[in-house]
Design a protein around this motif. Structure first.
Motif, PDB file in Angstrom:
ATOM      1  N   LEU A  38     -21.457 -21.787  22.320  1.00 24.00           N
ATOM      2  CA  LEU A  38     -20.329 -20.634  21.549  1.00 24.00           C
ATOM      3  C   LEU A  38     -20.466 -20.380  20.689  1.00 24.00           C
ATOM      4  N   VAL A  39     -19.279 -21.650  20.325  1.00 24.84           N
ATOM      5  CA  VAL A  39     -18.658 -21.995  18.969  1.00 24.84           C
ATOM      6  C   VAL A  39     -20.123 -22.246  18.088  1.00 24.84           C
ATOM      7  N   ALA A  40     -20.456 -22.839  18.226  1.00 23.93           N
ATOM      8  CA  ALA A  40     -21.588 -23.249  17.348  1.00 23.93           C
ATOM      9  C   ALA A  40     -22.633 -21.776  16.666  1.00 23.93           C
ATOM     10  N   LEU A  41     -22.721 -21.294  17.985  1.00 18.92           N
ATOM     11  CA  LEU A  41     -23.616 -19.430  17.512  1.00 18.92           C
ATOM     12  C   LEU A  41     -22.512 -18.759  16.082  1.00 18.92           C
ATOM     13  N   SER A  42     -21.268 -18.838  16.552  1.00 25.44           N
ATOM     14  CA  SER A  42     -20.559 -18.564  15.801  1.00 25.44           C
ATOM     15  C   SER A  42     -20.108 -18.777  14.623  1.00 25.44           C
ATOM     16  N   VAL A  43     -20.287 -20.023  14.205  1.00 26.95           N
ATOM     17  CA  VAL A  43     -20.283 -20.706  12.877  1.00 26.95           C
ATOM     18  C   VAL A  43     -21.932 -19.956  12.404  1.00 26.95           C
ATOM     19  N   THR A  44     -22.821 -20.243  13.370  1.00 25.18           N
ATOM     20  CA  THR A  44     -23.272 -19.784  12.322  1.00 25.18           C
ATOM     21  C   THR A  44     -23.694 -18.632  11.865  1.00 25.18           C
ATOM     22  N   ILE A  45     -23.636 -17.809  12.870  1.00 23.68           N
ATOM     23  CA  ILE A  45     -22.951 -15.628  12.170  1.00 23.68           C
ATOM     24  C   ILE A  45     -22.294 -15.977  11.072  1.00 23.68           C
ATOM     25  N   PHE A  46     -20.951 -16.865  11.008  1.00 23.10           N
ATOM     26  CA  PHE A  46     -20.208 -16.547   9.711  1.00 23.10           C
ATOM     27  C   PHE A  46     -20.956 -17.062   8.577  1.00 23.10           C
ATOM     28  N   LEU A  47     -22.157 -18.842   8.129  1.00 19.71           N
ATOM     29  CA  LEU A  47     -22.770 -18.781   7.257  1.00 19.71           C
ATOM     30  C   LEU A  47     -23.352 -18.068   6.541  1.00 19.71           C
ATOM     31  N   LEU A  48     -24.520 -16.832   8.149  1.00 17.70           N
ATOM     32  CA  LEU A  48     -25.436 -16.373   7.917  1.00 17.70           C
ATOM     33  C   LEU A  48     -24.538 -14.929   6.951  1.00 17.70           C
ATOM     34  N   PHE A  49     -23.661 -14.382   8.033  1.00 18.00           N
ATOM     35  CA  PHE A  49     -23.308 -13.552   7.298  1.00 18.00           C
ATOM     36  C   PHE A  49     -22.215 -13.817   5.542  1.00 18.00           C
ATOM     37  N   LYS A  50     -21.966 -14.793   6.276  1.00 15.08           N
ATOM     38  CA  LYS A  50     -20.584 -15.077   4.520  1.00 15.08           C
ATOM     39  C   LYS A  50     -21.566 -14.817   3.158  1.00 15.08           C
ATOM     40  N   ASN A  51     -22.872 -16.050   3.759  1.00 13.40           N
ATOM     41  CA  ASN A  51     -23.588 -16.303   2.337  1.00 13.40           C
ATOM     42  C   ASN A  51     -24.492 -15.517   2.014  1.00 13.40           C
ATOM     43  N   LYS A  52     -25.046 -15.031   2.836  1.00 20.64           N
ATOM     44  CA  LYS A  52     -26.124 -13.789   3.044  1.00 20.64           C
ATOM     45  C   LYS A  52     -26.254 -12.939   2.596  1.00 20.64           C
TER      46      LYS A  52
END
Length: 140
Positions: A38-52
């Motif tokens: 879940l932490v890895a998924l949170s980081v993935t969501i963060f990076l996706l929304f922040k960057n894209k």
């Protein structure tokens, strides 16, 4: 009406408050759902929304605001119509999902934490843009 550059600060304030609130919902859901996945998924969501998504919106709105011809603008001009519609949709969808228990707490934990972090980061970027533009303006 307010100074156009103050719209950047207002956008940053609105995005930061929204981000904090969404992040807090995710954090509360994490209390019973902590895992590496879940932490890895949170980081993935963060990076996706922040960057894209949010990163592009921050740059687009900063450019739009700084290019206003008149120095004074209505306070709601920190967003355009499309962005207000996106915000209303995201808030409505999030409320519907939570109120109707349409997603498990583990999803709320990782998704809201990642999304809220990206929103908060983007709000701080707006405030940073405000400070940078005003500091450069007054430094010269």
């Amino acid at each position: 009406m307010i100074k156009k550059n103050s719209l950047l600060f207002l956008a940053g304030l609105v995005w930061s408050i929204a981000g904090y609130n969404v992040l807090n919902i995710g954090y509360q859901a994490y209390k019973e759902n902590v895992s590496i996945i879940l932490v890895a998924l949170s980081v993935t969501i963060f990076l996706l929304f922040k960057n894209k998504i949010f990163g592009n919106m921050v740059e687009k709105h900063t450019k739009r605001i700084t290019e206003y011809r008149n120095d004074k603008q209505w306070f709601w001009k920190f967003f355009d119509i499309k962005s207000f519609a996106i915000m209303a949709f995201m808030m409505s969808f999030g409320i519907i999902v939570r109120v109707n228990n349409l997603a498990p707490e583990s999803f709320i934990a990782f998704f809201y934490t990642g999304l809220g972090s990206a929103l908060l980061f983007s709000g701080l970027k707006f405030i940073s843009n405000y400070l940078r533009i005003n500091f450069v303006r007054y430094a010269h």
